[in-house]
Design a protein around this motif. Structure first.
Motif, short mmCIF file in Angstrom:
data_model
loop_
_atom_site.label_atom_id
_atom_site.label_comp_id
_atom_site.label_asym_id
_atom_site.label_seq_id
_atom_site.Cartn_x
_atom_site.Cartn_y
_atom_site.Cartn_z
N HIS A 52 0.84 -1.21 0.00
CA HIS A 52 0.00 0.00 0.00
C HIS A 52 0.87 1.26 0.00
O HIS A 52 0.61 2.22 -0.74
CB HIS A 52 -0.90 -0.04 1.23
CG HIS A 52 -1.70 1.21 1.46
ND1 HIS A 52 -2.71 1.61 0.62
CD2 HIS A 52 -1.63 2.15 2.44
CE1 HIS A 52 -3.25 2.73 1.07
NE2 HIS A 52 -2.60 3.09 2.18
N ASP A 87 2.45 1.77 -3.36
CA ASP A 87 1.45 2.24 -4.32
C ASP A 87 1.20 3.73 -4.17
O ASP A 87 0.81 4.41 -5.14
CB ASP A 87 0.13 1.48 -4.13
CG ASP A 87 0.20 0.05 -4.64
OD1 ASP A 87 1.16 -0.27 -5.36
OD2 ASP A 87 -0.70 -0.74 -4.28
N ASP A 114 -8.83 2.13 -4.45
CA ASP A 114 -8.23 2.72 -5.64
C ASP A 114 -8.72 4.15 -5.90
O ASP A 114 -8.42 4.72 -6.96
CB ASP A 114 -8.52 1.84 -6.86
CG ASP A 114 -7.85 0.48 -6.76
OD1 ASP A 114 -6.84 0.38 -6.04
OD2 ASP A 114 -8.34 -0.48 -7.39
#
Length: 549
Positions: free
Chosen positions: A71, A74, A334
């Motif tokens: 995470h 990202d 997302d």
């Protein structure tokens, strides 16, 4: 630092107190991981539920470490620059805060090891128990153990700093979930009614027509329930509530629920789905999954990601493979726009309901009659069945029945082509019974040319309408032939409905399944027609065998 818009985290008490401001809520029984940014509160954050059973904690720590590092990357952040770990758990009835903190201590080691293996560096691990804090990295005995969180009147506390910035701490998890989570004692009468509703739903949905009718009913109930809550209602009558809970398990009903998320309806829809979910106490927690998912979607549309994710956690705990909840969960992660989900749901719903309404219309072409002629059709089939069964006792009788049926069909098509669609009851019954034989049915697949398709379709629908109870089980070949002809006419909607109804009659009817799958895959019927014509040719050539018997 500019004290007007930054937060000063200068000591361990500050670090312990900042969590509910950092997350927007206080996560009961959770692991929270934060990689500080330039202003500390910047940077990626993640929470992970801490299971009740400590035997599961080591695996939980390893999973949380892997997920958080992924995470963080990202989000463009390097967890090697430092991670703060929070371990939150409230004492159980037989525990003191110190007992709970001791139980949590191994988690600090497990997380440090697991994060280190992922190239992440743990700066501090803070235990939060009963408004007290522990710093597990501190090795001085008696230090940083069970200190009360700073008070609001301490000017250097995080609470005071946040108050100056006009911010308040987020609510606790246990207070958020009260909105949608079932609590004891359960309403036993409601659960009994829910059990009955489940049985009724399964019975009604045993056929495609039943599923379509139930979906249409559920969608109307959603409209009614949202309207009631829009008008100020806080409860539903038991029948409507239980039927809604069960009916929402149809994906079409879920799409209808998601469509009710216009801005003005969001508060009312959220209250409705929360009300329904609260009524699903054990052993009916799985019945709440669609309602929880719709609640989460409404909360997401309102920008309340915390409530949405907590509801999705409950939904996916009850059913880890529930696709709508998984899709919305990924959407929140997302940072997708929930309005796009609503648009897609509306489009799917409109398409699905158009299909349902078309199904009601096309079914009149082949659905068994219920008028006064039904008794006559039943009598003809009863009489013909006895004769047909006797004929099939010998091999010669079987061959005579096969070829005789094809001859009768050829004659019936000629009659339909030249006059009004009508057959003697005895003739119609003989065709229906003869087509129960797969070889005869296959020979009938290509019995006429392209110009004969309207007449064939008329004949198969006419015969299917005569398959009245208790002879409805004989309709599968007629519906399959009707679906086949409709497909050849490029009417895939009617074809799909007829073939689906054939499978409702007989779920193992392979030809109907084969043709339906071919339609769904967009195949060309020409290939099937060629195969059926070859089979029909072999069938015709084998007719000479009758002369040798």
């Amino acid at each position: 630092m500019n004290a007007d818009n930054t937060v000063q985290v200068t000591n361990l008490p500050n670090l312990a107190q900042i969590l509910p401001y950092l997350l927007g809520h206080y996560p009961d029984d959770s692991i929270a991981l934060h990689a500080p940014g330039p202003n500390f509160i910047d940077g990626p954050t993640m929470t992970c539920h801490l299971p009740d059973d400590p035997a599961e904690w080591k695996d939980t720590a390893e999973l949380a470490a892997r997920r958080f590092v992924a995470h963080a990357h990202d989000r463009g952040h390097d967890p090697g620059e430092g991670v703060i770990v929070y371990l939150c758990r409230e004492p159980r009835s037989d525990e003191t805060p110190w007992d709970t903190a001791a139980l949590l201590a191994p988690m600090a080691d497990w997380l440090t090891t697991a994060l280190g293996e992922q190239r992440a560096d743990v700066l501090q691990t803070i235990g939060l128990v009963a408004n007290r804090w522990w710093a597990f990295e501190c090795t001085t005995e008696g230090c940083c153990e069970g200190q009360p969180l700073p008070t609001d009147d301490d000017p250097s506390s995080i609470a005071a700093q946040m108050a100056r910035l006009g911010r308040t701490p987020g609510p606790r998890t246990r207070d958020i979930v009260k909105e949608f989570r079932a609590v004891a004692p359960a309403d036993t009468n409601f659960l009994k009614a829910l059990d009955t509703a489940v049985d009724q739903f399964n019975t009604r949905c045993a056929t495609r027509a039943g599923r379509d009718a139930t979906l249409a009913s559920t969608c109307a109930q959603i409209d009614a329930a949202v309207s009631q809550f829009r008008a100020g209602a806080t409860t539903l009558n038991r029948t409507l509530a239980t039927q809604l809970l069960v009916g929402l398990h149809d994906d079409g009903a879920m799409e209808a629920g998601m469509a009710h998320t216009d801005d003005n309806d969001l508060p009312h829809a959220r209250r409705l789905w929360a009300y329904l979910a609260r009524h699903c106490a054990d052993p009916f927690t799985q019945e709440a999954v669609p309602a929880l998912t719709l609640y989460a979607f409404a909360a997401w549309r309102q920008g309340d990601l915390i409530a949405a994710r907590l509801a999705l956690h409950d939904a996916l705990t009850a059913d880890p493979e529930y696709d709508p909840a998984l899709g919305i969960h990924l959407g929140t992660i997302d940072h997708e726009d929930p309005r796009d989900f609503r648009t897609a749901a509306r489009e799917n719903y409109d398409h699905r309901m158009a299909h349902v309404h078309h199904g009601v219309q096309v079914a009149s072409e082949y659905r068994p009659v219920t008028d006064s002629t039904a008794d006559r059709y039943r009598e003809a089939l009863d009489t013909a069945t006895e004769y047909h069964a006797a004929q099939l006792t010998t091999h010669r009788g079987q061959l005579l029945a096969r070829y005789g049926t094809i001859d009768i069909i050829v004659g019936a098509l000629a009659d339909f082509r030249n006059g009004p669609p009508q057959l003697m009851d005895e003739i119609a019954a003989r065709i229906i019974l003869g087509l129960q034989d797969p070889e005869t049915r296959d020979a009938a697949l290509s019995i006429g040319d392209e110009n004969d398709l309207p007449t064939e379709r008329q004949l198969w629908g006419y015969l299917a309408r005569r398959c009245v109870p208790p002879h409805t089980d004989k309709a599968a070949p007629l519906l399959t032939l009707l679906g086949w002809v409709a497909w050849r006419q490029n009417d895939t909607v009617t074809a799909s409905h007829a073939l689906s109804d054939a499978l409702d009659v007989d779920p193992h009817y392979q030809l109907a399944k084969l043709l339906l799958d071919a339609i769904r895959m967009g195949c060309d019927p020409a290939g099937f027609l060629e195969i059926s014509r070859e089979a029909a040719q072999r069938f015709a050539e084998a007719r000479a065998d009758l002369d040798n018997l």
